[in-house]
Motif scaffolding. Structure first.
Motif, PDB file in Angstrom:
ATOM      1  N   ARG A 376      49.781  61.762  33.106  1.00 64.79           N
ATOM      2  CA  ARG A 376      48.819  60.813  33.443  1.00 64.79           C
ATOM      3  C   ARG A 376      48.000  60.499  32.337  1.00 64.79           C
ATOM      4  NH1 ARG A 376      45.262  64.213  37.738  1.00 64.79           N
ATOM      5  NH2 ARG A 376      43.828  62.548  37.517  1.00 64.79           N
ATOM      6  N   THR A 377      47.052  59.573  32.210  1.00 70.29           N
ATOM      7  CA  THR A 377      46.235  59.116  30.902  1.00 70.29           C
ATOM      8  C   THR A 377      44.819  59.314  31.027  1.00 70.29           C
ATOM      9  OG1 THR A 377      46.431  56.842  31.626  1.00 70.29           O
ATOM     10  CG2 THR A 377      47.965  57.663  30.198  1.00 70.29           C
ATOM     11  N   ASP A 378      44.226  59.501  32.423  1.00 73.51           N
ATOM     12  CA  ASP A 378      43.034  59.646  32.759  1.00 73.51           C
ATOM     13  C   ASP A 378      42.493  61.222  32.588  1.00 73.51           C
ATOM     14  OD1 ASP A 378      44.524  60.624  34.978  1.00 73.51           O
ATOM     15  OD2 ASP A 378      43.289  59.728  36.379  1.00 73.51           O
ATOM     16  N   ALA A 379      41.063  61.229  33.001  1.00 73.99           N
ATOM     17  CA  ALA A 379      40.595  62.548  32.651  1.00 73.99           C
ATOM     18  C   ALA A 379      41.130  63.548  33.851  1.00 73.99           C
ATOM     19  CB  ALA A 379      39.310  62.613  32.589  1.00 73.99           C
ATOM     20  N   PHE A 380      41.351  64.773  33.521  1.00 75.97           N
ATOM     21  CA  PHE A 380      41.879  65.742  34.804  1.00 75.97           C
ATOM     22  C   PHE A 380      41.284  67.267  34.280  1.00 75.97           C
ATOM     23  CE2 PHE A 380      45.550  64.981  31.839  1.00 75.97           C
ATOM     24  CZ  PHE A 380      45.873  66.331  31.699  1.00 75.97           C
ATOM     25  N   ALA A 381      41.376  67.951  35.445  1.00 77.50           N
ATOM     26  CA  ALA A 381      40.940  69.439  35.078  1.00 77.50           C
ATOM     27  C   ALA A 381      42.343  70.041  34.726  1.00 77.50           C
ATOM     28  CB  ALA A 381      40.531  69.930  36.377  1.00 77.50           C
ATOM     29  N   LYS A 382      42.237  70.832  33.596  1.00 72.77           N
ATOM     30  CA  LYS A 382      43.426  71.569  32.946  1.00 72.77           C
ATOM     31  C   LYS A 382      43.864  72.456  34.069  1.00 72.77           C
ATOM     32  CE  LYS A 382      42.824  70.153  28.344  1.00 72.77           C
ATOM     33  NZ  LYS A 382      42.793  70.820  26.811  1.00 72.77           N
ATOM     34  N   GLY A 383      45.149  72.815  34.049  1.00 71.48           N
ATOM     35  CA  GLY A 383      45.528  73.863  34.949  1.00 71.48           C
ATOM     36  C   GLY A 383      46.904  73.509  35.774  1.00 71.48           C
ATOM     37  N   ASN A 384      47.574  74.468  36.403  1.00 67.18           N
ATOM     38  CA  ASN A 384      48.788  74.240  36.999  1.00 67.18           C
ATOM     39  C   ASN A 384      48.388  74.010  38.630  1.00 67.18           C
ATOM     40  OD1 ASN A 384      50.206  74.552  34.826  1.00 67.18           O
ATOM     41  ND2 ASN A 384      51.189  76.260  35.314  1.00 67.18           N
ATOM     42  N   HIS A 385      49.062  73.077  39.192  1.00 62.08           N
ATOM     43  CA  HIS A 385      48.755  73.011  40.616  1.00 62.08           C
ATOM     44  C   HIS A 385      50.054  73.544  41.413  1.00 62.08           C
ATOM     45  CE1 HIS A 385      47.370  71.299  44.498  1.00 62.08           C
ATOM     46  NE2 HIS A 385      48.654  70.630  44.421  1.00 62.08           N
ATOM     47  N   LYS A 386      50.062  74.699  42.058  1.00 61.73           N
ATOM     48  CA  LYS A 386      51.048  75.280  42.646  1.00 61.73           C
ATOM     49  C   LYS A 386      52.278  75.205  41.829  1.00 61.73           C
ATOM     50  CE  LYS A 386      49.398  74.239  47.181  1.00 61.73           C
ATOM     51  NZ  LYS A 386      49.583  73.627  48.490  1.00 61.73           N
ATOM     52  N   GLY A 387      52.127  75.635  40.381  1.00 63.79           N
ATOM     53  CA  GLY A 387      53.335  75.802  39.589  1.00 63.79           C
ATOM     54  C   GLY A 387      53.600  74.318  39.149  1.00 63.79           C
ATOM     55  N   LYS A 389      52.826  71.372  36.416  1.00 69.69           N
ATOM     56  CA  LYS A 389      52.066  71.402  35.193  1.00 69.69           C
ATOM     57  C   LYS A 389      51.390  69.879  34.855  1.00 69.69           C
ATOM     58  CE  LYS A 389      51.368  72.836  30.470  1.00 69.69           C
ATOM     59  NZ  LYS A 389      51.975  73.738  29.300  1.00 69.69           N
ATOM     60  N   THR A 390      50.159  69.682  35.071  1.00 74.78           N
ATOM     61  CA  THR A 390      49.592  68.325  34.603  1.00 74.78           C
ATOM     62  C   THR A 390      49.355  68.311  33.247  1.00 74.78           C
ATOM     63  OG1 THR A 390      48.393  68.456  36.818  1.00 74.78           O
ATOM     64  CG2 THR A 390      47.682  66.676  35.236  1.00 74.78           C
ATOM     65  N   MET A 391      49.705  67.089  32.609  1.00 72.91           N
ATOM     66  CA  MET A 391      49.601  66.899  31.084  1.00 72.91           C
ATOM     67  C   MET A 391      49.138  65.466  30.896  1.00 72.91           C
ATOM     68  SD  MET A 391      52.756  69.011  29.527  1.00 72.91           S
ATOM     69  CE  MET A 391      52.197  68.615  27.461  1.00 72.91           C
ATOM     70  N   HIS A 392      48.352  65.325  29.870  1.00 69.21           N
ATOM     71  CA  HIS A 392      48.453  63.855  29.268  1.00 69.21           C
ATOM     72  C   HIS A 392      49.764  63.325  28.802  1.00 69.21           C
ATOM     73  CE1 HIS A 392      46.794  60.473  27.249  1.00 69.21           C
ATOM     74  NE2 HIS A 392      45.617  60.391  27.846  1.00 69.21           N
ATOM     75  N   ILE A 393      49.841  62.024  29.259  1.00 70.98           N
ATOM     76  CA  ILE A 393      51.116  61.519  28.443  1.00 70.98           C
ATOM     77  C   ILE A 393      51.320  61.732  27.030  1.00 70.98           C
ATOM     78  CG2 ILE A 393      52.708  59.368  28.187  1.00 70.98           C
ATOM     79  CD1 ILE A 393      51.683  58.750  31.049  1.00 70.98           C
ATOM     80  N   ALA A 394      50.084  61.587  26.029  1.00 73.88           N
ATOM     81  CA  ALA A 394      50.255  61.930  24.752  1.00 73.88           C
ATOM     82  C   ALA A 394      50.634  63.094  24.307  1.00 73.88           C
ATOM     83  CB  ALA A 394      49.010  61.408  24.073  1.00 73.88           C
ATOM     84  N   ASP A 395      50.234  64.091  25.141  1.00 70.25           N
ATOM     85  CA  ASP A 395      50.552  65.465  24.992  1.00 70.25           C
ATOM     86  C   ASP A 395      51.939  65.993  25.008  1.00 70.25           C
ATOM     87  OD1 ASP A 395      47.916  65.893  24.088  1.00 70.25           O
ATOM     88  OD2 ASP A 395      47.170  66.267  25.980  1.00 70.25           O
TER      89      ASP A 395
END
Length: 402
Positions: A376-387, A389-395
């Protein structure tokens, strides 16, 4: 000339092997420059300029050159004792080039590198004349990482994530990132790439007579990036505009666009049935700037073009990429490479619990332990959600973990 190690180092691994090195990709993606970089690498290894023979066959100088004339011309520059390194740019302009390359490779001590921008470079004739004798490299416009390298040559970058917006808008054609240029200048360059590809590599070569019909199909595809559709849906759309076209013609046009490397076809894969599906494919563009330059910039298309960028990055990393079908749900991408696999959902933003559930729940339905990502490209809380992985698209684009 800014070094592109992603390709140069991979190609150099095949230097002095009996394989003919074939570089393919959309016009102006940097194939010729990569050839020049390989020549420089050879010089660093002690190869003399007299051993390096370079030709660019899209020059008017070689207009109407026959295969026999091409063979004699190259033969005349090959030293009888020293090994020759042949660099043949846009070789598809010469009819019968396959026979020439095969003969040179058989008759002399040569190491051959060739480029091309359309399907004539990867046609059935290659299978006939070069079977087992070539290795192919698909060249793309700049990745996000390469784009940042180019930009840092002439400007400071303070926020990589913010820079993704500019990369999305300007795309990755190298010519756009050698210095500061305006959006208007950038899209003028991209439209020129588009027009030269359409009219030289597609319309003229395939003798397309119904140009307006063809351009309407192209614009439909460009306007529906990341959406499933079929030849039938295109036919119905044109019929609604009082334009008649049969499905076979639509399929032919799509294949022509693929052959010129303007678009990429992404098939659907049934996760439960473990089989490729032959209907409702998606198409992605060789570069995001193509859509904006041809159709005009529209922020409504941002989500689709972010998906396009992720798709191309997975291809660059040599994954086989499909759309995932899981019951009635869809996974944006399933990427395979050898024994590795990963699942990817791409979204511009998650602004509701409903959207969050849609993006994560379908991944949670997949019962295996392969990596799963929500990008995604918006702000989000870092960490995994039930395995997952959420990442900024740039990362994700810059990550080395997959």
């Amino acid at each position: 000339m800014i070094y592109r190690p992603l390709y140069v180092e991979k190609i150099m691994q095949f230097c002095d092997t009996p394989f003919i090195k074939i570089l393919t990709g959309v016009r102006r993606c940097g194939k010729s420059t990569i050839l020049a970089m390989i020549m420089d690498k050879l010089r660093e290894k002690g190869i003399s300029d007299s051993q390096i023979i370079s030709y660019r066959f899209d020059s008017m100088e070689y207009d109407d050159m026959s295969a026999k004339e091409m063979y004699e011309e190259l033969k005349s520059h090959i030293h009888p004792i020293e090994k020759a390194y042949l660099f043949l740019d846009e070789v598809q302009e010469i009819i019968g080039w396959e026979k020439v390359v095969n003969s040179l490779n058989t008759d002399f001590d040569v190491d051959i590198y060739i480029t091309g921008s359309n399907s004539r470079l990867m046609s059935s004739e290659i299978a006939t004349y070069l079977t087992g004798r070539y290795v192919s490299f698909r060249i793309f416009p700049l990745s996000f990482a390469e784009y940042l390298t180019f930009k840092r040559e002439h400007t400071d970058i303070s926020n990589v994530q913010e820079e993704l917006t500019k990369y999305l808008e300007y795309g990755g054609f190298p010519a756009l990132h050698l210095g500061e240029i305006s959006t208007e200048q950038a899209y003028t360059i991209v439209r020129d790439i588009y027009n030269s590809t359409v009219f030289s590599d597609i319309v003229r070569r395939n003798n397309i007579r119904k140009l307006d019909q063809f351009e309407r199909v192209v614009k439909f595809v460009f306007n529906n990036v990341g959406k499933t559709f079929s030849a039938t849906s295109i036919s119905k759309y044109l019929k609604s505009e009082n334009r008649t076209i049969d499905n076979e013609t639509v399929y032919n046009y799509l294949e022509m666009l693929e052959s010129a490397y303007l678009i990429y076809r992404c098939s659907r894969y049934d996760i439960k049935g473990k089989e490729l599906l032959k209907t409702q494919e998606k198409f992605y563009l060789a570069d995001s700037a193509l859509q904006y330059a041809v159709l005009g910039y529209d922020p409504k298309n941002t989500a689709a073009m972010l998906e396009n960028i992720v798709y191309l990055e997975l291809l660059r990393r040599e994954y086989t990429v499909n759309i995932g079908k899981l019951h009635e749900s869809e996974i944006d991408f399933i990427a395979h490479k050898g024994n590795d696999k990963l699942y990817v959902q791409v979204t511009k933003e998650i602004n509701s619990t409903k959207t969050e559930a849609r993006e994560y729940d379908r991944l949670l339905e997949i019962d295996d332990n392969y990596p799963k990502y929500v990008l995604r490209t918006d702000a989000f809380a870092k960490g995994n959600h039930k395995g997952i992985k959420t990442m900024h698209i740039a990362d994700f684009l810059l990550s080395k973990e997959y």
